[in-house]
Design an enzyme around this catalytic site. Structure first.
Site, PDB file in Angstrom:
ATOM      1  N   ASP A  64      37.696  42.219  48.776  1.00  0.00           N
ATOM      2  CA  ASP A  64      36.840  43.244  49.386  1.00  0.00           C
ATOM      3  C   ASP A  64      35.716  42.571  50.178  1.00  0.00           C
ATOM      4  OD1 ASP A  64      35.705  42.378  46.905  1.00  0.00           O
ATOM      5  OD2 ASP A  64      34.397  44.138  46.875  1.00  0.00           O
ATOM      6  N   ASP A  99      33.315  35.029  53.400  1.00  0.00           N
ATOM      7  CA  ASP A  99      33.066  35.668  52.084  1.00  0.00           C
ATOM      8  C   ASP A  99      34.050  36.800  51.864  1.00  0.00           C
ATOM      9  OD1 ASP A  99      32.004  36.467  49.708  1.00  0.00           O
ATOM     10  OD2 ASP A  99      30.202  37.352  50.555  1.00  0.00           O
ATOM     11  N   GLU A 115      34.056  43.202  44.148  1.00  0.00           N
ATOM     12  CA  GLU A 115      33.016  42.210  43.913  1.00  0.00           C
ATOM     13  C   GLU A 115      31.754  42.588  44.661  1.00  0.00           C
ATOM     14  OE1 GLU A 115      30.639  38.557  43.988  1.00  0.00           O
ATOM     15  OE2 GLU A 115      31.333  39.707  45.703  1.00  0.00           O
ATOM     16  N   GLU A 116      31.928  43.116  45.863  1.00  0.00           N
ATOM     17  CA  GLU A 116      30.765  43.395  46.715  1.00  0.00           C
ATOM     18  C   GLU A 116      30.128  44.749  46.393  1.00  0.00           C
ATOM     19  OE1 GLU A 116      29.562  41.142  48.391  1.00  0.00           O
ATOM     20  OE2 GLU A 116      31.047  39.892  49.394  1.00  0.00           O
ATOM     21  N   GLU A 149      33.951  31.389  46.256  1.00  0.00           N
ATOM     22  CA  GLU A 149      32.776  31.891  46.979  1.00  0.00           C
ATOM     23  C   GLU A 149      32.276  30.836  47.973  1.00  0.00           C
ATOM     24  OE1 GLU A 149      31.358  34.733  47.122  1.00  0.00           O
ATOM     25  OE2 GLU A 149      32.379  35.766  45.487  1.00  0.00           O
ATOM     26  N   HIS A 178      27.989  38.110  55.302  1.00  0.00           N
ATOM     27  CA  HIS A 178      27.364  39.440  55.345  1.00  0.00           C
ATOM     28  C   HIS A 178      26.678  39.725  56.680  1.00  0.00           C
ATOM     29  CE1 HIS A 178      27.218  40.137  50.679  1.00  0.00           C
ATOM     30  NE2 HIS A 178      28.251  39.404  51.043  1.00  0.00           N
TER      31      HIS A 178
HETATM   32 ZN   LIG Z   1      31.820  36.815  47.891  1.00  0.00          ZN
END
Ligand SMILES: [Zn+2]
Length: 391
Positions: free
Chosen positions: A74, A105, A140-141, A169, A357
């Site tokens: 995700d 990520d 996870e996010e 990660e 992000h």
């Molecule tokens: Zn991550």
């Protein structure tokens, strides 16, 4: 022909898998892994009040040692798509750089793990000398209630035993090979609440101003460091994040003041010892005045994977491919490693985290090739195969 991590990464980036949606990312992994002989399990986990989320567990081999490759497919939302130079779910490559939400990520790292495993298996007759698993979550996010925690419980319930885990990660601040994470600090949130007596600002003797007292308590709590750090951790830190009175008047002394704070703590503390320390400091600074601290429940305890043969194996593989000896670090926020550590030792190594992000998240395709080579070396060393020639 060696497996191509860039092609795999593009396939994954084209799946719009903003939490809690999967967008086809796990189906791609399922197809590739079952084609390579893995037993693949797809699980959808549910929780009242939360979205259902898809997860995947795949294993090849039945014997030990058992190496787990963990990660999440995700991604966070792309934000304003018009601000991206390349559409966030197109998988475009420009000048040797692959763009897309999740490039670092962490779909890029999952693509590299997949390529490394396929190449490793091709060199070992299709079976590892032990077991390899993929433990991949789609949660996870987000709020992370239907992800790794339940995946690990599900695996434990069916008797899966893990020896070591590499979580993908993004760990490197500037260049691939800068940093391996061998632990993470714990995280704890609290609110300091000071009550006083409301009154007219011109008659302070008839009131008790909680603003004066919360300032004194806040400085009392933060006057000294919480500790001096430890062998592998920076000093623990308490940071006030908001001070709230909510008073819209100019002539009323308010009845209550609140201050929220977060603590990132190292292995010199537990949640209990921190709470006791902060409450003692607040009590001394309050000088008998009324206050209380409300602590939020936390599932983010500190952990350390003590440096030893496994950490050395991973660091050595990184150094061989990149020419850099990675720093062993415990910095940064929390990750799913905090859950995995209850089942087996875990280290984290992935791509460069500079664009994660952000708008225009991207990864040089050369980094994907190098990371796949690093994961390949980790597999070769872990299962005792002769190390292949340099990439
Ligand atoms: Zn991550």
């Amino acid at each position: 022909m060696p497996a191509d991590p860039v092609a795999f990464a593009r396939e994954l980036l084209r799946c719009p898998s903003v939490t809690p949606h999967d967008g086809g990312a796990l189906s791609f992994l399922e197809k590739m892994l079952s084609g390579a002989g893995f037993a693949v399990h797809r699980m959808t986990f549910s929780e009242p009040g939360a979205d259902d989320v898809e997860n995947l567990y795949a294993r090849i081999g039945t014997a030990g040692p058992h190496l787990v490759l963990a990660g999440h497919t995700d991604v966070v939302p792309p934000g304003d798509e018009a601000r991206w130079r390349h559409a966030p779910f197109a998988g475009d490559i420009a000048d040797g750089v692959l763009f897309g939400r999740g490039a670092v990520d962490m779909k890029g790292a999952i693509a590299c793990k997949l390529a490394a495993v396929l190449d490793h298996l091709a060199a070992t007759g299709g079976r590892p000398k032990g077991s390899i698993s993929f433990l991949i979550t789609g949660d996870e996010e987000g709020i992370a209630v239907n992800g790794t925690v339940k995946l690990l419980q599900w695996a434990a319930a069916r008797g899966e035993k893990f020896d070591h885990c590499v979580l993908g990660e993004p760990t490197n601040p500037k260049r691939l090979g800068d940093m391996v994470k061998i632990g993470r600090r714990g995280s704890l949130n609290g609110t300091l609440i000071v009550t006083g007596t409301q009154g007219h600002v011109a008659y302070p003797a008839l009131a008790d101003n909680p603003v004066r007292r919360i300032v004194a308590i806040m400085s009392g709590v933060t006057a000294e460091p919480l500790d001096a750090g430890s062998d592998h951790f920076d000093p623990s830190n308490l940071e006030f994040t908001s001070v709230d009175v909510g008073n819209r008047t100019v002539n009323v002394i308010p009845p209550e003041a609140r201050a929220r704070f977060n603590i990132r703590f190292n292995d010199r503390h537990t949640q209990a010892s921190l709470k006791a320390l902060v409450e003692a400091r607040a009590g001394a600074a309050a000088q008998g005045g009324q206050f209380r601290i409300e602590w939020e429940p936390s599932n983010a305890d500190v952990f350390l994977t003590t440096p030893g043969p496994f950490v050395e194996l991973v660091s050595g593989a990184i150094a061989e491919v990149t020419g850099r000896q990675p720093e062993l670090s415990t910095t940064g926020g929390t990750s799913d490693a905090r859950f995995i550590k209850d089942y087996c030792p875990v280290v984290e190594f992935g791509l460069v985290n500079a664009t994660m992000h952000k708008i225009d998240e991207n990864v040089p395709t050369g980094d994907l090739v190098a990371l796949a080579a690093i994961y390949r070396r980790i597999l070769d060393r872990y299962f005792g195969n002769p190390v292949n020639s340099p990439p």
